[in-house]
Design a protein around this motif. Structure first.
Motif, short mmCIF file in Angstrom:
data_model
loop_
_atom_site.label_atom_id
_atom_site.label_comp_id
_atom_site.label_asym_id
_atom_site.label_seq_id
_atom_site.Cartn_x
_atom_site.Cartn_y
_atom_site.Cartn_z
N SER A 1 0.28 -0.64 -30.02
CA SER A 1 1.10 -1.97 -30.17
C SER A 1 2.17 -1.78 -29.56
CB SER A 1 0.68 -2.66 -31.50
OG SER A 1 1.66 -1.83 -32.59
N THR A 2 2.46 -2.56 -28.73
CA THR A 2 3.84 -2.38 -27.86
C THR A 2 4.37 -3.42 -27.07
OG1 THR A 2 5.10 -0.95 -26.26
CG2 THR A 2 2.86 -1.37 -25.77
N TRP A 3 5.78 -3.69 -27.20
CA TRP A 3 6.12 -4.84 -26.38
C TRP A 3 6.18 -4.51 -24.70
CZ3 TRP A 3 6.91 -9.46 -28.49
CH2 TRP A 3 7.12 -9.66 -29.72
N LEU A 4 6.27 -5.36 -23.84
CA LEU A 4 5.93 -5.15 -22.69
C LEU A 4 7.47 -5.40 -21.69
CD1 LEU A 4 2.56 -6.81 -21.76
CD2 LEU A 4 3.14 -4.45 -22.51
N ALA A 5 8.38 -5.54 -22.54
CA ALA A 5 9.82 -5.63 -21.85
C ALA A 5 9.92 -4.29 -21.18
CB ALA A 5 10.88 -6.09 -22.83
N PRO A 6 10.82 -4.32 -20.13
CA PRO A 6 11.35 -5.14 -19.43
C PRO A 6 10.68 -5.93 -18.38
CG PRO A 6 11.91 -3.35 -18.20
CD PRO A 6 10.89 -2.78 -19.41
N TYR A 7 9.38 -5.75 -18.22
CA TYR A 7 8.34 -6.40 -17.43
C TYR A 7 8.12 -7.76 -17.59
CZ TYR A 7 8.34 -1.45 -16.11
OH TYR A 7 8.47 -0.08 -15.59
N MET B 1 0.72 -1.20 -0.04
CA MET B 1 -0.02 -0.08 0.20
C MET B 1 1.09 1.24 0.00
SD MET B 1 -2.95 -1.53 -0.05
CE MET B 1 -4.09 0.19 0.38
N LEU B 2 0.69 2.30 -0.77
CA LEU B 2 1.04 3.38 -0.72
C LEU B 2 0.27 4.84 -0.38
CD1 LEU B 2 3.78 4.91 -1.22
CD2 LEU B 2 3.24 4.84 -3.73
N ASP B 3 0.22 5.42 0.47
CA ASP B 3 -0.73 6.76 0.77
C ASP B 3 -2.20 6.11 0.90
OD1 ASP B 3 1.59 8.16 1.03
OD2 ASP B 3 1.23 9.09 -0.86
N GLY B 4 -2.53 4.82 1.09
CA GLY B 4 -3.73 4.42 0.93
C GLY B 4 -4.43 3.74 -0.19
N TYR B 5 -3.44 3.64 -1.11
CA TYR B 5 -3.64 3.15 -2.39
C TYR B 5 -3.12 1.86 -2.49
CZ TYR B 5 -5.43 7.72 -3.89
OH TYR B 5 -6.20 8.83 -4.10
N ARG B 6 -3.57 0.98 -3.30
CA ARG B 6 -2.96 -0.42 -3.90
C ARG B 6 -1.93 0.03 -5.09
NH1 ARG B 6 -6.74 -4.23 -6.08
NH2 ARG B 6 -5.39 -5.82 -5.51
N VAL B 7 -0.58 -0.33 -4.75
CA VAL B 7 0.19 -0.79 -5.84
C VAL B 7 0.07 -1.54 -6.75
CG1 VAL B 7 3.01 -0.88 -6.20
CG2 VAL B 7 1.86 0.61 -4.16
N TRP B 8 -0.01 -1.11 -8.04
CA TRP B 8 -0.02 -2.15 -9.21
C TRP B 8 1.14 -2.33 -9.74
CZ3 TRP B 8 -4.71 -0.52 -13.14
CH2 TRP B 8 -5.31 -1.64 -13.56
N ASP B 9 1.49 -3.67 -9.62
CA ASP B 9 2.77 -4.17 -9.83
C ASP B 9 3.01 -4.59 -11.37
OD1 ASP B 9 5.51 -5.30 -9.98
OD2 ASP B 9 5.19 -6.50 -8.46
N PRO B 10 3.98 -3.78 -12.20
CA PRO B 10 4.06 -4.03 -13.43
C PRO B 10 4.50 -5.72 -13.85
CG PRO B 10 5.62 -2.56 -13.09
CD PRO B 10 4.72 -2.58 -11.72
N TYR B 11 5.23 -6.22 -12.82
CA TYR B 11 5.81 -7.49 -12.97
C TYR B 11 4.66 -8.40 -12.83
CZ TYR B 11 10.57 -5.31 -13.32
OH TYR B 11 11.60 -4.63 -13.71
N ARG B 12 3.73 -8.11 -12.03
CA ARG B 12 2.55 -9.05 -11.81
C ARG B 12 1.45 -8.72 -12.51
NH1 ARG B 12 2.54 -11.28 -6.49
NH2 ARG B 12 0.49 -12.17 -7.16
N SER B 13 1.57 -7.76 -13.22
CA SER B 13 0.39 -7.53 -14.26
C SER B 13 0.62 -6.78 -15.41
CB SER B 13 -0.59 -6.48 -13.39
OG SER B 13 -1.66 -5.91 -14.47
#
Length: 209
Positions: free
Chosen positions: A182-188, A21-33
């Motif tokens: 259209s884009t590649w998702l590297a480095p994630y 959590m960060l300042d009451g928000y959920r961190v959206w992890d680009p390595y997980r999503s």
């Protein structure tokens, strides 16, 4: 989309998958999503409070939970029994998530459960990913948007990822999808790409009612 500094976040209840959590928000992890990765490597689309989403390949509900923090309703389709258990827990905590245990390649089986949607989001590891997306466009309203997370190695391991990427783009555009990004998702995420498009008219000739 909500950011705290350079960090992508959403504002729902935490503790879904151990996210911080960060300042009451959920961190959206680009390595997980992969959707979070799209917002960091490209533009993506704005998720708005009135939006209805059909999500194919919901898995454990990690990304589903973040999308649900932004939109009105998420119809979350998952085929595998084990991830479905976790998805059901996400749905228990987020009443705007509608879990559907079904094969995304057979949209007719869940057609009675899904209304016309504003966004079709697909993240499935099958060879016919473009065809699955096009079949499910029956649920997408004209002017609605498609986000296809392309797992190139799942399409054809014999081809180079760039070739699979181009073939998929060609298939979508020839079926009437206007590709806007259209884009590649590297480095994630390696060998994964995101394709964002708009449905100008029904690709199947008739709109889903």
């Amino acid at each position: 989309m909500i950011r705290v500094g350079d960090v992508l976040v959403s504002k729902g209840e935490g503790g879904v998958y151990g996210e911080r959590m960060l300042d009451g928000y959920r961190v959206w992890d680009p390595y997980r999503s992969k959707l979070a990765a799209l917002y960091l490597t490209g533009r993506g689309i704005d998720l708005t409070p009135g939006m209805k989403v059909l999500y194919l390949g919901a898995a454990n509900g990690t990304t589903v939970s973040h999308v649900a923090d932004y939109v009105e309703v998420v119809y979350a389709v998952e085929f595998a029994p084990r991830p479905m258990q976790d998805l059901l827990e996400v749905a228990r905590r987020r009443t705007n998530v509608m879990p559907i245990m079904a094969d995304a390649s057979c949209p007719e089986r869940y057609a009675p459960l899904v209304e016309t949607v504003d966004l079709l989001y697909q993240d499935v590891a099958q060879p016919d990913q473009a065809a699955i997306a096009l079949r499910n466009c029956a649920f997408l309203k004209p002017g609605g948007q498609l986000i296809l997370m392309l797992k190139t190695r799942s399409v054809d391991i014999r081809k180079e990822p760039a070739e699979v990427f181009q073939d998929t783009l060609d298939s979508l555009m020839s079926a009437g999808i206007t590709v806007t990004e259209s884009t590649w998702l590297a480095p994630y995420h390696q060998d994964h790409a995101a394709i964002v498009g708009t449905l100008e008219h029904s690709v199947l000739g008739t709109d889903h009612a």
